[in-house]
Design a protein around this motif. Structure first.
Motif, PDB file in Angstrom:
ATOM      1  N   MET A  52       0.821  -1.210   0.000  1.00  8.65           N
ATOM      2  CA  MET A  52       0.000   0.000   0.000  1.00  8.65           C
ATOM      3  C   MET A  52       0.855   1.260   0.000  1.00  8.65           C
ATOM      4  O   MET A  52       0.536   2.243  -0.681  1.00  8.65           O
ATOM      5  CB  MET A  52      -0.945  -0.018   1.209  1.00  8.65           C
ATOM      6  N   LYS A  53       1.960   1.241   0.731  1.00 17.10           N
ATOM      7  CA  LYS A  53       2.855   2.400   0.743  1.00 17.10           C
ATOM      8  C   LYS A  53       3.487   2.625  -0.622  1.00 17.10           C
ATOM      9  O   LYS A  53       3.631   3.767  -1.076  1.00 17.10           O
ATOM     10  CB  LYS A  53       3.940   2.208   1.803  1.00 17.10           C
ATOM     11  N   GLN A  56       1.092   4.243  -3.112  1.00 14.59           N
ATOM     12  CA  GLN A  56       1.031   5.691  -2.881  1.00 14.59           C
ATOM     13  C   GLN A  56       2.295   6.375  -3.414  1.00 14.59           C
ATOM     14  O   GLN A  56       2.220   7.441  -4.028  1.00 14.59           O
ATOM     15  CB  GLN A  56       0.862   5.972  -1.392  1.00 14.59           C
ATOM     16  N   GLY A  60      -0.493   6.358  -6.959  1.00 15.21           N
ATOM     17  CA  GLY A  60      -1.841   5.819  -6.911  1.00 15.21           C
ATOM     18  C   GLY A  60      -2.386   5.807  -5.496  1.00 15.21           C
ATOM     19  O   GLY A  60      -1.802   6.385  -4.577  1.00 15.21           O
ATOM     20  N   GLN A  61      -3.499   5.127  -5.311  1.00 15.98           N
ATOM     21  CA  GLN A  61      -4.062   4.948  -3.977  1.00 15.98           C
ATOM     22  C   GLN A  61      -4.495   3.497  -3.808  1.00 15.98           C
ATOM     23  O   GLN A  61      -4.991   2.875  -4.746  1.00 15.98           O
ATOM     24  CB  GLN A  61      -5.238   5.899  -3.714  1.00 15.98           C
ATOM     25  N   ALA A  62      -4.269   2.970  -2.615  1.00 14.73           N
ATOM     26  CA  ALA A  62      -4.647   1.598  -2.290  1.00 14.73           C
ATOM     27  C   ALA A  62      -5.646   1.628  -1.145  1.00 14.73           C
ATOM     28  O   ALA A  62      -5.429   2.325  -0.142  1.00 14.73           O
ATOM     29  CB  ALA A  62      -3.422   0.777  -1.918  1.00 14.73           C
ATOM     30  N   ILE A  63      -6.725   0.875  -1.303  1.00 17.17           N
ATOM     31  CA  ILE A  63      -7.808   0.884  -0.324  1.00 17.17           C
ATOM     32  C   ILE A  63      -8.148  -0.553   0.035  1.00 17.17           C
ATOM     33  O   ILE A  63      -8.401  -1.379  -0.855  1.00 17.17           O
ATOM     34  CB  ILE A  63      -9.057   1.591  -0.886  1.00 17.17           C
ATOM     35  N   GLU A  78     -16.677   8.365  -6.469  1.00 16.67           N
ATOM     36  CA  GLU A  78     -15.505   9.042  -7.021  1.00 16.67           C
ATOM     37  C   GLU A  78     -15.623   9.363  -8.513  1.00 16.67           C
ATOM     38  O   GLU A  78     -14.997  10.322  -8.984  1.00 16.67           O
ATOM     39  CB  GLU A  78     -14.253   8.171  -6.802  1.00 16.67           C
ATOM     40  N   SER A 146      -8.712   1.120 -12.299  1.00 18.28           N
ATOM     41  CA  SER A 146      -8.853   0.520 -10.974  1.00 18.28           C
ATOM     42  C   SER A 146      -8.575  -0.976 -11.081  1.00 18.28           C
ATOM     43  O   SER A 146      -8.966  -1.611 -12.064  1.00 18.28           O
ATOM     44  CB  SER A 146     -10.265   0.753 -10.416  1.00 18.28           C
ATOM     45  N   THR A 197      -5.144   8.161 -13.112  1.00 18.28           N
ATOM     46  CA  THR A 197      -5.276   7.680 -11.735  1.00 18.28           C
ATOM     47  C   THR A 197      -5.240   6.162 -11.714  1.00 18.28           C
ATOM     48  O   THR A 197      -5.618   5.491 -12.691  1.00 18.28           O
ATOM     49  CB  THR A 197      -6.589   8.144 -11.086  1.00 18.28           C
ATOM     50  N   THR A 199      -6.417   3.241  -8.777  1.00 14.75           N
ATOM     51  CA  THR A 199      -6.932   2.870  -7.466  1.00 14.75           C
ATOM     52  C   THR A 199      -6.884   1.350  -7.352  1.00 14.75           C
ATOM     53  O   THR A 199      -7.413   0.648  -8.216  1.00 14.75           O
ATOM     54  CB  THR A 199      -8.385   3.357  -7.273  1.00 14.75           C
TER      55      THR A 199
END
Length: 204
Positions: A52-53, A56, A60-63, A78, A146, A197, A199
Motif C-alpha cells: 500500500m505504501k 502511494q 496511486g491509492q490503495a484501499i 468518485e 482501478s 489515476t 486505485t
C-alpha cells in the motif's frame, strides 16, 4: 622497418603468454544450482502495508475493502458512472457498454476495472494477463484505472512473482501506478500517456 615492426607485434610467444595468463585467471567451472532464488526481502506480515505504501509512492491509492460491494460504492462516489465504464471483474457489475456494442466509446473511456493476478510489495507492480485485460489497450487508453487484488496474491519481490505468473496466456504486463513521465528538467507528469489515476482495492 615496417615489416619488422609487424612481425614483432605478432610474436606468437607473447600471444601464448597472454592467453596462458588469462587461462590461469579463470575460475573453476562449477555446476549450476538446482534452484536459483532470492530470500524474501519483506516479511509475510508486512506485505499489505509495504504494498500500500508503494502504491502511494507510485502516485496511486490503495484501499482495503471487505467486499466488492464496498469497492463499487467507492467508485460510484468518485467517478461519473454515466460516462463510458468497463469492468472485467466478476461481481463488480458497473459496465454501461460493451466494446462489441460500440467500439468507438473506447476513445472516451472514463474508467476500467480489472482483476489483478499477482501484486509485488517491493514496487507495487501488479501482473495482468490477457484473460484479465481483454482488449490489450484498455489499461492504457482509459482515463482512470482501478484494479481489484486479493491480499493472498501479494508477494515480496519480482523473483517470487515470476514463479507464479502464467506466461502462456499471450499478452501480459506489470502495472505500477498511473502513467508517469519525467523530462530532462526533472519535472514529473502524471497521466502523460496513459491513465491519470490508479486505485487498487485489496480484498482479504
Amino acid at each position: 622497418m615496417l615489416n619488422k615492426t609487424r612481425k614483432k607485434m605478432a610474436n606468437p610467444t607473447t600471444r601464448e603468454t597472454i592467453l596462458a595468463a588469462i587461462g590461469r585467471g579463470k575460475p573453476d567451472l562449477l555446476p549450476l544450482p538446482e534452484t536459483i532464488g532470492f530470500p524474501p526481502n519483506i516479511s509475510a506480515d508486512n506485505l499489505v502495508d509495504s504494498f500500500m505504501k508503494m502504491v502511494q509512492t507510485n502516485g496511486g491509492q490503495a484501499i482495503r475493502v471487505t467486499s466488492l460491494a464496498e469497492a463499487s460504492a467507492f467508485l460510484s462516489e468518485e467517478y461519473d458512472l454515466t460516462l463510458p465504464i468497463l469492468s472485467r471483474v466478476p461481481g463488480l457489475e458497473i459496465s454501461n457498454f460493451t466494446p462489441q456494442e460500440d467500439l468507438r466509446l473506447l476513445v472516451d473511456l472514463h474508467l476500467v476495472v480489472l482483476q489483478g493476478i499477482v501484486g509485488v510489495a517491493e514496487n507495487a507492480a501488479i501482473w495482468l494477463d490477457e484473460t484479465a485485460i481483454g482488449i490489450r489497450a484498455m489499461p492504457f487508453i482509459t482515463l482512470n484505472l482501478s484494479i481489484v487484488l486479493s491480499e493472498k496474491n501479494l508477494v515480496g519481490n519480482m523473483h517470487e512473482a515470476y514463479r507464479l505468473i502464467d506466461t502462456s496466456t499471450g499478452f501480459g504486463t506489470f502495472i505500477a501506478g498511473p502513467s508517469k513521465t519525467a523530462d530532462i528538467e526533472q519535472s514529473l507528469v502524471i497521466g502523460a500517456h496513459g491513465s491519470k489515476t490508479l486505485t487498487v482495492f485489496l480484498l482479504p
